[in-house]
Scaffold this motif. Structure first.
Motif, PDB file in Angstrom:
ATOM      1  N   HIS A 119      41.898  36.677  48.938  1.00 39.92           N
ATOM      2  CA  HIS A 119      42.646  36.867  47.693  1.00 39.92           C
ATOM      3  C   HIS A 119      44.124  37.176  47.949  1.00 39.92           C
ATOM      4  CE1 HIS A 119      38.901  36.704  45.527  1.00 39.92           C
ATOM      5  NE2 HIS A 119      38.410  37.659  46.292  1.00 39.92           N
ATOM      6  N   LEU A 120      44.425  37.585  49.180  1.00 43.40           N
ATOM      7  CA  LEU A 120      45.805  37.940  49.518  1.00 43.40           C
ATOM      8  C   LEU A 120      46.528  36.838  50.298  1.00 43.40           C
ATOM      9  CD1 LEU A 120      45.308  41.679  50.506  1.00 43.40           C
ATOM     10  CD2 LEU A 120      45.961  40.704  48.296  1.00 43.40           C
ATOM     11  N   ARG A 121      45.895  35.672  50.446  1.00 39.04           N
ATOM     12  CA  ARG A 121      46.515  34.575  51.184  1.00 39.04           C
ATOM     13  C   ARG A 121      47.934  34.255  50.708  1.00 39.04           C
ATOM     14  NH1 ARG A 121      43.437  34.047  55.179  1.00 39.04           N
ATOM     15  NH2 ARG A 121      41.368  33.230  55.002  1.00 39.04           N
ATOM     16  N   PRO A 122      48.184  34.250  49.394  1.00 36.33           N
ATOM     17  CA  PRO A 122      49.557  33.936  48.968  1.00 36.33           C
ATOM     18  C   PRO A 122      50.598  34.942  49.461  1.00 36.33           C
ATOM     19  CG  PRO A 122      48.050  33.784  47.099  1.00 36.33           C
ATOM     20  CD  PRO A 122      47.283  34.382  48.246  1.00 36.33           C
ATOM     21  N   PRO A 179      41.932  46.516  41.892  1.00 37.12           N
ATOM     22  CA  PRO A 179      41.776  45.797  43.160  1.00 37.12           C
ATOM     23  C   PRO A 179      41.249  44.369  43.006  1.00 37.12           C
ATOM     24  CG  PRO A 179      40.191  47.582  43.001  1.00 37.12           C
ATOM     25  CD  PRO A 179      41.085  47.689  41.815  1.00 37.12           C
ATOM     26  N   SER A 180      40.781  44.004  41.830  1.00 30.86           N
ATOM     27  CA  SER A 180      40.343  42.619  41.624  1.00 30.86           C
ATOM     28  C   SER A 180      41.538  41.689  41.380  1.00 30.86           C
ATOM     29  CB  SER A 180      39.363  42.532  40.453  1.00 30.86           C
ATOM     30  OG  SER A 180      40.023  42.809  39.231  1.00 30.86           O
ATOM     31  N   ARG A 181      42.717  42.263  41.180  1.00 28.74           N
ATOM     32  CA  ARG A 181      43.944  41.476  41.010  1.00 28.74           C
ATOM     33  C   ARG A 181      44.706  41.479  42.338  1.00 28.74           C
ATOM     34  NH1 ARG A 181      46.846  43.002  35.605  1.00 28.74           N
ATOM     35  NH2 ARG A 181      47.768  40.971  36.038  1.00 28.74           N
ATOM     36  N   PRO A 182      44.948  40.308  42.908  1.00 31.15           N
ATOM     37  CA  PRO A 182      45.535  40.242  44.250  1.00 31.15           C
ATOM     38  C   PRO A 182      46.825  41.039  44.434  1.00 31.15           C
ATOM     39  CG  PRO A 182      44.735  38.091  43.610  1.00 31.15           C
ATOM     40  CD  PRO A 182      44.606  38.982  42.399  1.00 31.15           C
ATOM     41  N   LEU A 183      47.743  40.977  43.505  1.00 30.25           N
ATOM     42  CA  LEU A 183      48.989  41.713  43.675  1.00 30.25           C
ATOM     43  C   LEU A 183      48.750  43.226  43.648  1.00 30.25           C
ATOM     44  CD1 LEU A 183      51.999  41.488  44.123  1.00 30.25           C
ATOM     45  CD2 LEU A 183      52.319  41.407  41.647  1.00 30.25           C
TER      46      LEU A 183
END
Length: 159
Positions: free
Chosen positions: A90-93, A31-35
């Protein structure tokens, strides 16, 4: 949040699907990785949507109090997951996709329930999630960017 894992509320097929997805894929997501976070949230939200659609109040004329509360909690979980998808920095992209997959059934069910049952559990949380939904999607109120669709007019009447 995964609801209905006690076995009494989910169909065997949906439980098997959830178990397969959790053990085969989601347990490897960091969960620390946005994708990875995006994939986890979307998968759990999709499972909750399947649960909700299987128990949609319009499909079942006679619902027990327990079943109504289960559906209510599912809707709150769906709105919460939708909010996380749209608001997590973190999920903005990836947040651009969320308005295209607005969970209208859950929003309508929550608003309709709040209108008819003022004493429902977690009503304050539900209103907070509705407010966040509209804050994340201001076009739903302003009429901009397609906000003049019939669904928006129907939601305004419930609001």
């Amino acid at each position: 949040m995964s609801l209905g894992s006690d076995g009494s509320a989910d169909s065997d097929d949906l439980q098997a699907l959830e178990h397969h997805l959790e053990t085969r894929y989601l347990r490897y997501c960091d969960p620390s990785r946005p994708l990875h976070l995006m994939a986890t949230l979307m998968m759990r939200c999709a499972l909750n949507i399947l649960r909700f659609m299987a128990r949609h109040p319009r499909r079942q004329h006679q619902q027990t109090t327990e079943e109504r509360l289960f559906v209510w909690r599912l809707c709150l979980a769906i709105l919460d997951q939708q909010h996380m998808l749209q608001s997590n920095p973190h999920l903005r992209p990836f947040a651009w996709h969320a308005p295209f997959f607005q969970q209208w059934h859950a929003i309508i069910h929550v608003l309709d329930t709040l209108r008819s049952d003022l004493e429902i559990e977690q009503a304050a949380r539900a209103w907070d999630l509705i407010e966040k939904t509209y804050s994340n999607n201001p076009e739903m109120l302003t009429g901009q960017a397609g906000g003049k669709k019939p669904i928006h007019a129907a939601l305004k009447r419930l609001w």
